[in-house]
Write an enzyme that holds these catalytic residues in place. Structure first.
Site, short mmCIF file in Angstrom:
data_model
loop_
_atom_site.label_atom_id
_atom_site.label_comp_id
_atom_site.label_asym_id
_atom_site.label_seq_id
_atom_site.Cartn_x
_atom_site.Cartn_y
_atom_site.Cartn_z
N LEU A 74 -4.95 13.90 -5.62
CA LEU A 74 -5.65 14.86 -4.79
C LEU A 74 -4.85 15.13 -3.51
CD1 LEU A 74 -7.85 14.16 -6.81
CD2 LEU A 74 -9.48 14.11 -4.93
N GLY A 88 -5.47 10.56 -8.40
CA GLY A 88 -5.77 11.75 -9.21
C GLY A 88 -4.71 12.03 -10.25
C1 LIG Z 1 -13.59 10.56 0.58
C2 LIG Z 1 -12.81 10.90 -0.60
C3 LIG Z 1 -13.66 10.80 -1.76
C4 LIG Z 1 -13.23 10.89 -2.97
C5 LIG Z 1 -11.82 11.07 -3.35
C6 LIG Z 1 -11.45 9.89 -4.17
C7 LIG Z 1 -10.47 10.24 -5.20
C8 LIG Z 1 -9.12 10.36 -4.63
C9 LIG Z 1 -8.13 10.63 -5.40
C10 LIG Z 1 -6.76 10.86 -4.91
O1 LIG Z 1 -5.92 11.30 -5.67
S1 LIG Z 1 -6.37 10.53 -3.26
C11 LIG Z 1 -4.61 10.74 -3.15
C12 LIG Z 1 -3.94 9.47 -3.51
N1 LIG Z 1 -2.49 9.65 -3.51
C13 LIG Z 1 -1.65 8.73 -3.09
O2 LIG Z 1 -2.02 7.65 -2.73
C14 LIG Z 1 -0.20 9.10 -3.11
C15 LIG Z 1 0.33 9.14 -1.73
N2 LIG Z 1 1.74 9.51 -1.77
C16 LIG Z 1 2.73 8.65 -2.05
O3 LIG Z 1 2.56 7.48 -2.31
C17 LIG Z 1 4.13 9.19 -1.97
O4 LIG Z 1 4.12 10.38 -1.24
C18 LIG Z 1 4.75 9.46 -3.36
C19 LIG Z 1 3.88 10.33 -4.25
C20 LIG Z 1 5.06 8.12 -4.03
C21 LIG Z 1 6.11 10.21 -3.15
O5 LIG Z 1 6.92 9.47 -2.28
P1 LIG Z 1 8.21 10.16 -1.66
O6 LIG Z 1 8.88 9.12 -0.84
O7 LIG Z 1 9.01 10.82 -2.73
O8 LIG Z 1 7.67 11.34 -0.76
P2 LIG Z 1 6.92 11.23 0.66
O9 LIG Z 1 6.04 10.05 0.71
O10 LIG Z 1 7.96 11.37 1.73
O11 LIG Z 1 6.02 12.53 0.60
C22 LIG Z 1 6.59 13.84 0.63
C23 LIG Z 1 5.62 14.74 1.34
O12 LIG Z 1 4.44 14.86 0.55
C24 LIG Z 1 3.30 14.50 1.35
N3 LIG Z 1 2.28 13.90 0.47
C25 LIG Z 1 2.39 12.80 -0.26
N4 LIG Z 1 1.27 12.55 -0.95
C26 LIG Z 1 0.40 13.55 -0.65
C27 LIG Z 1 -0.93 13.84 -1.05
N5 LIG Z 1 -1.64 13.09 -1.96
N6 LIG Z 1 -1.53 14.93 -0.54
C28 LIG Z 1 -0.87 15.71 0.34
N7 LIG Z 1 0.43 15.49 0.76
C29 LIG Z 1 1.05 14.41 0.27
C30 LIG Z 1 3.86 13.53 2.37
O13 LIG Z 1 3.05 13.42 3.47
C31 LIG Z 1 5.19 14.18 2.67
O14 LIG Z 1 4.96 15.29 3.53
P3 LIG Z 1 5.97 15.60 4.73
O15 LIG Z 1 7.32 15.75 4.11
O16 LIG Z 1 5.46 16.86 5.33
O17 LIG Z 1 5.89 14.42 5.64
#
Ligand SMILES: CC/C=C\CCC/C=C/C(=O)SCCNC(=O)CCNC(=O)[C@H](O)C(C)(C)COP(=O)(O)OP(=O)(O)OC[C@H]1O[C@@H](n2cnc3c(N)ncnc32)[C@H](O)[C@@H]1OP(=O)(O)O
Length: 333
Positions: A108, A153
């Protein structure tokens, strides 16, 4: 690492509202470049579809840089592509993969889940559910060719598929890591995991927010096969051929009551409304809304990740009452 990234994204979104929704995926609109054998690819800016009509298969590539997170725009385009393929009798199966090897999907989009209006949360949450239901209930065979990391997600999306092939790279972890972000996986995420790996493994995996590296993912059954990175696509293709050799594979499995176990006929009927309510009732702003963070600040968690009472109850239900939710009873019965 996921926790750190989650916090960074949320904090940034709260402080830079102007930046929201500005991630534009590069690529083609409308009919895309020609595929092999004169077959044209199609798709949208964030989803590329490479059809192979002769095989009855289309490869659907997610391309929502940088991390294939589920933004509203991306979910919408993904669903439109799925619908197009479902409505085209040429296709019986799709292979779901990422256009950016290394990242299958970060799940997500965290920037969709804070600092927005309640109506936005409703719309977003509906789109997430729609994605889950439409892939899970599709009449197409769906094979996940997981060529990158797949948390939360991203893992859910792969769990909707009939078969998961994961590239053997220790960085490509997969799992429902929500608790590590201080949020809770909705019960239907949990149910999908229970269906896939069994009760005890799912319980531990969700409580600890485990992200499994390939060997471990295979051992517990989150994925069905682990292969060298350069063989993910070819393996997915041969698995697909196996499935398509069965005349009525997806409906057949459903009729035998083997697959799609979360969605019993009753659950199917009630799914959309009952799933939306617990997290986003109209008078209950999204739990991550920064303006309502004070009710439940668990120690050690940043304010932007604090849970509100309804979500807390949901958390308790998932973590403590694992298995007592009515839907879980349906699964085990
Ligand atoms: C209250 C809520 C109720 C219900 C929801 C419950 C269900 C939730 C489901 C979900 O899916 S929550 C999301 C969970 N996701 C994660 O935990 C992943 C987080 N991300 C990472 O671990 C890493 O980014 C990576 C996918 C392993 C990639 O790593 P990498 O080193 O290649 O890139 P980097 O970390 O530098 O990220 C690049 C860029 O992308 C942005 N980013 C990362 N993940 C997300 C995300 N899920 N949503 C939006 N944006 C994301 C990150 O901030 C970087 O942005 P920037 O370059 O502008 O800093």
């Amino acid at each position: 690492m996921a926790l750190a990234v989650g916090m960074r994204v949320l904090t940034r979104a709260l402080h830079r509202p102007w930046a929201r929704g500005l991630r534009v995926a590069p690529g083609r609109t409308g009919p895309a470049a020609g595929g092999g054998d004169g077959v044209r690819c199609f798709g949208s800016p964030r989803v590329l579809v490479e059809p192979d009509p002769a095989a009855g298969v289309a490869v659907v590539k997610m391309r929502n840089p940088p991390v294939n997170s589920f933004s509203l725009e991306f979910l919408t385009e993904l669903l439109i592509s799925l619908e197009k393929l479902e409505n085209d009798k040429t296709f019986r199966g799709i292979i779901l993969t990422s256009d950016h090897p290394g990242i299958f999907s970060a799940g997500l989009d965290l920037t969709e889940m804070c600092g927005r209006k309640p109506e936005h949360y409703m719309e977003y949450w509906k789109a997430v559910q729609e994605m889950w239901l439409r892939f899970y209930l599709s009449n197409l065979v769906v094979i996940a060719a997981i060529n990158g990391v797949s948390p939360a997600g991203g893992c859910l999306l792969s769990l909707t598929c009939d078969y998961r092939v994961l590239a053997n790279n220790p960085k490509y972890t997969i799992g429902l890591n929500e608790t590590r972000l201080g949020i809770v996986a909705p019960f239907w995420f949990k149910d999908m995991m229970v269906n896939t790996v069994g009760y005890r493994t799912a319980e531990r995996a969700l409580q600890l927010g485990l992200l499994f590296p390939p060997a471990e993912a295979l051992r517990v059954g989150v994925v069905d096969q682990v292969v060298p990175e350069d063989q993910v696509q070819s393996t997915a293709r041969s698995v697909m051929a196996q499935w398509l050799a069965i005349p009525v594979c997806r409906p057949g499995v459903q009729n035998q009551g083997l697959g799609r176990a979360v969605l019993s006929p009753e659950a199917l009927g009630e799914a959309p409304s009952c799933l939306i309510q617990p997290l986003a009732a109209p008078d209950d702003p999204w739990p991550l809304d920064a303006s309502r963070q004070s009710a439940f600040p668990p120690r050690g968690l940043p304010a932007c990740l604090c849970l509100q009472a309804p979500l807390f109850l949901s958390l308790v239900r998932t973590l403590v009452g694992f298995g007592v939710h009515p839907k879980s009873k349906r699964i085990s019965s």
